[in-house]
Motif scaffolding. Structure first.
Motif, PDB file in Angstrom:
ATOM      1  N   LEU A 111       1.698   5.197 -11.206  1.00 47.82           N
ATOM      2  CA  LEU A 111       3.008   5.909 -10.930  1.00 47.82           C
ATOM      3  C   LEU A 111       3.756   5.496  -9.456  1.00 47.82           C
ATOM      4  O   LEU A 111       4.855   5.258  -9.259  1.00 47.82           O
ATOM      5  CB  LEU A 111       2.627   7.344 -10.819  1.00 47.82           C
ATOM      6  CG  LEU A 111       2.487   7.843 -12.308  1.00 47.82           C
ATOM      7  CD1 LEU A 111       1.779   9.338 -11.941  1.00 47.82           C
ATOM      8  CD2 LEU A 111       3.792   8.059 -13.059  1.00 47.82           C
ATOM      9  N   ILE A 112       2.797   5.140  -8.496  1.00 50.54           N
ATOM     10  CA  ILE A 112       3.339   4.563  -7.277  1.00 50.54           C
ATOM     11  C   ILE A 112       3.938   3.387  -7.254  1.00 50.54           C
ATOM     12  O   ILE A 112       5.117   3.211  -6.696  1.00 50.54           O
ATOM     13  CB  ILE A 112       2.146   4.659  -6.251  1.00 50.54           C
ATOM     14  CG1 ILE A 112       1.475   5.944  -5.983  1.00 50.54           C
ATOM     15  CG2 ILE A 112       2.552   4.293  -4.867  1.00 50.54           C
ATOM     16  CD1 ILE A 112       0.155   6.053  -5.016  1.00 50.54           C
ATOM     17  N   GLY A 113       3.400   2.437  -8.156  1.00 51.07           N
ATOM     18  CA  GLY A 113       4.006   1.240  -8.243  1.00 51.07           C
ATOM     19  C   GLY A 113       5.502   1.405  -8.767  1.00 51.07           C
ATOM     20  O   GLY A 113       6.327   0.472  -8.464  1.00 51.07           O
ATOM     21  N   LEU A 114       5.732   2.205  -9.768  1.00 51.05           N
ATOM     22  CA  LEU A 114       7.073   2.384 -10.148  1.00 51.05           C
ATOM     23  C   LEU A 114       8.139   2.298  -9.144  1.00 51.05           C
ATOM     24  O   LEU A 114       9.350   1.913  -9.421  1.00 51.05           O
ATOM     25  CB  LEU A 114       7.277   3.709 -11.079  1.00 51.05           C
ATOM     26  CG  LEU A 114       6.488   3.799 -12.501  1.00 51.05           C
ATOM     27  CD1 LEU A 114       6.654   4.982 -12.936  1.00 51.05           C
ATOM     28  CD2 LEU A 114       7.177   2.632 -13.108  1.00 51.05           C
ATOM     29  N   LYS A 115       7.900   3.061  -7.896  1.00 56.74           N
ATOM     30  CA  LYS A 115       8.941   3.222  -7.103  1.00 56.74           C
ATOM     31  C   LYS A 115       8.922   2.349  -6.073  1.00 56.74           C
ATOM     32  O   LYS A 115       9.632   2.453  -4.862  1.00 56.74           O
ATOM     33  CB  LYS A 115       9.068   4.739  -6.697  1.00 56.74           C
ATOM     34  CG  LYS A 115       9.688   5.475  -7.803  1.00 56.74           C
ATOM     35  CD  LYS A 115      11.091   5.415  -7.875  1.00 56.74           C
ATOM     36  CE  LYS A 115      11.772   6.031  -9.008  1.00 56.74           C
ATOM     37  NZ  LYS A 115      13.050   5.811  -9.386  1.00 56.74           N
TER      38      LYS A 115
END
Lengths: 107, 182, 630
Positions: free
Chosen positions: C294-298
């Motif tokens: 999830l963090i990697g998405l942004k």
């Protein structure tokens, strides 16, 4: 007469005498302000010790003590010579032999 | 004669003279009293049958050292009662200190007196015995004491020398030279 | 087998030469020497591997005693079984490629020789970690790689932020190391030995209390958490991207961070005994995997995305470990090493071409300027996304199948995580290589394909990423070479010869579901970033959930508020109140007393001879009197 004196005179007498002499010398050293008298008092103390050495030596029949007295005399003579020389120096600088003036002994 | 009497008499003289050394205001009197003390101590030595010490004491102390003292006194012209007196607090301090030392010394040495083995030997104080000891067992200290004397002598001469003696000599010579020119 | 020693001595010698003499050698030489040292290790490891292919018996060699105390002996001993041999090949093989890559990548850096010295030291320590035959050797290597990681993250130490990142990595790792150390102490206490042979003996384990085994497992896993960046100790890894890119590729993607996986696989006998520990590993792995994805998405820093991807993939491996799929974990470890090293090196190539620019918002359209980098990066992305028939497809599918056997809900979550992986990786790929260039004119002018020393390792790794799946094909595709890695590793891991299989139908179902999810992700990304040409918004324009994710769920801030600040406040309090006021006050008061006393005695010392005489007499009286009283 030989040993008779040692039988009749207990050594404690000499001990008292020498201690008193020593104490007198010490009192002089502490009380007097004249450096020469101070040196004389030191001689007095040394002599008290010498006498005690000799007394013990004689009472024990052992000559070694007397040899020590001899050496103390040597030291005393040397000490007197050097001490008096220092005194002369001091007198030259301060025109006095008062030990109260010797107050430079601090850092 | 009972040696106790002789001892008491001698001890009386010794202590009296010693006290006078300390009490006398005039240094010359002190010296005289000290010489007397030494004489009485030499008498004690004789009483103790230690002839060598008796003689040496007279020669060294009364003869040499005290002469030195007298000489210095005269040299510095101190034969006056000029010494300032210390305060009474010093008197009490000195009296207490020496009194305390007297007490502890007596107490200590009295214990020692009981340890003395009483096997007196008439030959212990003879010059012959002492000479043999000095030149055998105590040969090295004896020689060293000679060096000590030398050192003391050199030291005394060095100290006694006036500071800048040489400079003064030069000054005088210069003055003389100046005088001649003038 | 003297080779064993030479394998570890070669990088050590490389470290010594480049470290001590590197300053005086012509530039570039140290790089080649260091690479050669690793190549020697690789060749020797390969011959060892070949030997083990025919004969599965572990090779052991004892050299000297580390610790000898009573009955307790720990030797400096190396032992190579098939598991070790595989790790050795990964470490030295990828290590060699990255060394070669670095020669070009670091060529203009002042600390060139230092860099290679550290890299060689790292290889040495990593080899000790995996080749050691007891827990102490493992710990030695464990700390050694931690040190090298610290040194290399802070390689550009002039930048304060980088130095802080290095420190953070070190401290985070220490927390994990503490767990590992306590675990090792417990092992020494319970087993009386640290040798793998004696500790990992199922017959002996029966005698140990189950609670104790669980405790040991959890503590060992805490160590793994630190090194392999799992919740809650993962925050150091994204920050570790401060180091040069080859370092990120080698240490923080391919090798060191997998040490935790290796540890669990090595001690899987213990984990087999403890259900709780396995569940713990599984949950932590799953949470990490999803959170990091999830963090990697942004994230907009190309290396940060890859770092979160690494954390996420490591979470995947722990999921596999938690479901007792050790071979699947090792398989994913291997393929991940290939494609993640490839991706990092590819990003390094991009960064190199852009003079250090790491923000994907300032890239774009690099497809034409850097064809080799683009194609290899594309292949790496497809591999990590699990595009069918790429290596990641097989390894991830195997894990998913194992999780499915374990629990369907967990499986669904894992598939979701895999889908997220797909989205953020494609986002990076497209934003970087498609569209138009968004950097400065000067950068545009300088755009160039990287030199051969950079592209050759990329190509090799791309080939490996594409075909790495052959190592452990499912029987669905081919019976003859299926389960290659399983067969290879089973003697070392004491596994059954043929793994338990799902029915072909459910296998197929699983694959279809996965592929559908991946296809959806593809479609979404394509729609958003290619069709609409969306560029990620600037930091200010973010809002809502996106902002939370871009700020990494504020985990660092939470750590700061919950741990760092209270500790700082406490230390501030103890410093100002306890230390300054009381302890210092106490010490100072001693000083003041001494001072006052000395002032008193100082007054006594008035320099007057008469007083000194009096003191002397008083002293004599006291001494004689004291002796008298005695």
């Amino acid at each position: 007469m030989g040993n008779s004196i040692f039988d009749q005179l207990p050594i404690s007498q000499y001990i008292y005498l020498c201690c008193v002499l020593f104490a007198i010398g010490l009192f002089g050293v502490l009380y007097r302000r004249n450096a020469i008298v101070l040196l004389m008092c030191i001689e007095l103390m040394l002599n008290a010790v010498n006498l005690l050495f000799a007394a013990f030596s004689s009472y024990m029949g052992d000559s070694n003590g007397q040899v020590f007295v001899f050496f103390i005399m040597v030291v005393a003579a040397a000490e007197a010579a050097v001490g008096l020389a220092i005194l002369v120096m001091m007198y030259r600088n301060t025109r006095s032999t008062d030990v109260s003036l010797m107050d430079k002994l601090k850092g | 004669m009972n040696p106790n009497y002789i001892f008491t008499l001698l001890a009386f003289i010794t202590i009296l003279c010693a006290l006078y050394v300390v009490i006398s205001k005039n240094p010359i009197h002190s010296v005289i009293a000290l010489i007397l003390t030494f004489f009485s101590i030499s008498a004690h030595y004789v009483l103790l049958n230690t002839q060598f010490l008796a003689i040496v004491n007279l020669i060294v102390y009364a003869g040499a050292i005290m002469v030195l003292f007298l000489f210095v006194l005269m040299f510095l012209n101190l034969n006056k009662e000029t010494e300032p007196v210390k305060s009474t607090s010093w008197l009490t301090a000195a009296a207490i200190a020496s009194g305390c030392l007297l007490v502890v010394l007596v107490a200590t040495l009295r214990e020692g007196s009981e340890l003395v083995m009483k096997s007196p030997n008439g030959h212990a104080g003879l010059v012959k015995t002492l000479g043999k000891l000095l030149f055998s067992k105590y040969l090295v200290p004896f020689e060293l004491s000679g060096i000590l004397f030398l050192a003391a002598m050199v030291g005394a001469v060095f100290l006694g020398k006036k500071k800048g003696d040489d400079d003064q000599d030069e000054l005088i010579i210069q003055d003389n030279a100046g005088g001649n020119n003038g | 087998m003297e080779n064993l020693l030479w394998i570890i001595l070669s990088p050590l010698a490389g470290f010594a030469i480049s470290g001590l003499a590197g300053k005086y050698l012509p530039k570039g030489t140290t790089g080649w020497i260091a690479s050669l040292a690793v190549l020697v290790s690789f060749v020797l490891s390969f011959s060892l591997f070949n030997g083990l292919l025919s004969n599965p018996a572990a090779i052991k060699k004892e050299y000297f005693t580390f610790i000898g105390s009573g009955n307790f002996h720990v030797n400096f001993a190396l032992s190579v079984d098939r598991l070790t041999a595989m790790m050795m090949l990964i470490v030295t093989g990828i290590g060699f490629l990255i060394h070669v890559y670095s020669i070009s990548y670091m060529h203009s850096d002042e600390g060139f020789y230092k860099f290679f010295a550290f890299l060689n030291l790292f290889i040495f320590n990593m080899l000790i970690l995996i080749m050691g035959s007891n827990f102490l050797m493992l710990f030695f290597g464990w700390e050694g790689v931690g040190l090298c990681s610290y040194l290399l993250i802070g390689f550009w130490y002039q930048n304060e932020a980088y130095g802080k990142a290095a420190r953070k990595a070190f401290v985070m790792n220490r927390i994990g190391d503490l767990g590992l150390l306590i675990g090792i102490f417990l092992i020494a206490w319970q087993f009386g030995s640290l040798d793998y042979d004696k500790v990992l003996d199922p017959a002996k384990l029966v005698a140990i209390a189950p609670g104790m085994i669980t405790a040991i497992c959890v503590l060992l896993f805490i160590g793994a958490m630190g090194k392999s960046a799992q919740i809650p100790l993962y925050t150091w890894l994204p920050d570790a991207m401060a180091g040069p890119t080859p370092v990120s590729a080698l240490i923080h993607a391919a090798t060191m961070v997998t040490a935790g996986i290796y540890l669990v696989v090595r001690t899987h006998v213990l984990f087999d005994m403890s259900v709780f520990a396995r569940e713990f590993v599984l949950i932590i792995g799953l949470c990490t995997s999803i959170l990091a994805a999830l963090i990697g998405l942004k994230q907009n820093d190309i290396k940060k995305v890859l770092a979160y991807s690494t954390v996420s993939q490591l979470g995947f491996m722990f999921i596999a470990l938690g479901s007792q799929a050790y071979v699947a974990a090792m398989f994913h470890l291997t393929t991940h090493a290939f494609f993640k090293a490839l991706l990092f090196l590819g990003s390094g190539s991009v960064i190199h071409a852009l003079d250090g620019e790491q923000d994907i918002r300032k890239m774009g359209g690099l497809r034409k300027a850097m064809p080799i980098t683009f194609w290899t990066f594309l292949l790496g992305t497809l591999a990590i996304c699990g595009f069918p028939y790429f290596s990641g497809f097989f390894s991830k599918d195997e894990i998913l199948a194992e999780v499915y056997k374990h629990n369907v809900v967990l499986w669904a979550l894992c598939v979701g995580s895999a889908g997220l992986t797909c989205i953020y990786m494609l986002r990076v790929l497209i934003v970087t290589f498609w569209g138009t260039f968004r950097g400065s004119e000067e950068q545009k002018h300088h755009l160039h394909e990287s030199p051969a020393l950079i592209t050759i390792p990329l190509v090799i790794l791309a080939v490996l990423s594409v075909f790495g799946g052959i190592l452990n094909l499912p029987p669905l595709l081919s019976d003859s070479i299926a389960h290659g890695m399983h067969h290879f590793l089973s003697p070392a891991l004491n596994l059954a010869e043929v793994p338990e299989e799902l029915s072909p139908l459910s296998q197929l179902n699983l694959v279809v579901v996965t592929v559908v999810v991946l296809a959806l992700a593809f479609w979404y990304v394509r729609h958003k970033y290619i069709a609409k040409q969306v560029v990620p918004e600037t930091d200010d324009a973010m809002s809502g959930m996106g902002k939370v994710m871009a700020n990494k769920f504020y985990v660092d801030e939470i750590f700061d508020a919950s741990l760092v600040e209270p500790i700082e406040k406490t230390s501030d309090f103890t410093y100002k109140w306890l230390d300054r006021k009381w302890i210092d006050g106490l010490v100072n008061s001693f000083g003041k007393i001494a001072n006052a006393m000395s002032n008193l005695y100082g007054k006594m010392q008035n320099g007057n001879l008469e007083y000194y005489l009096l003191y002397m007499v008083a002293g004599i009286i006291l001494i004689v009197g004291y002796n008298l009283m005695k």
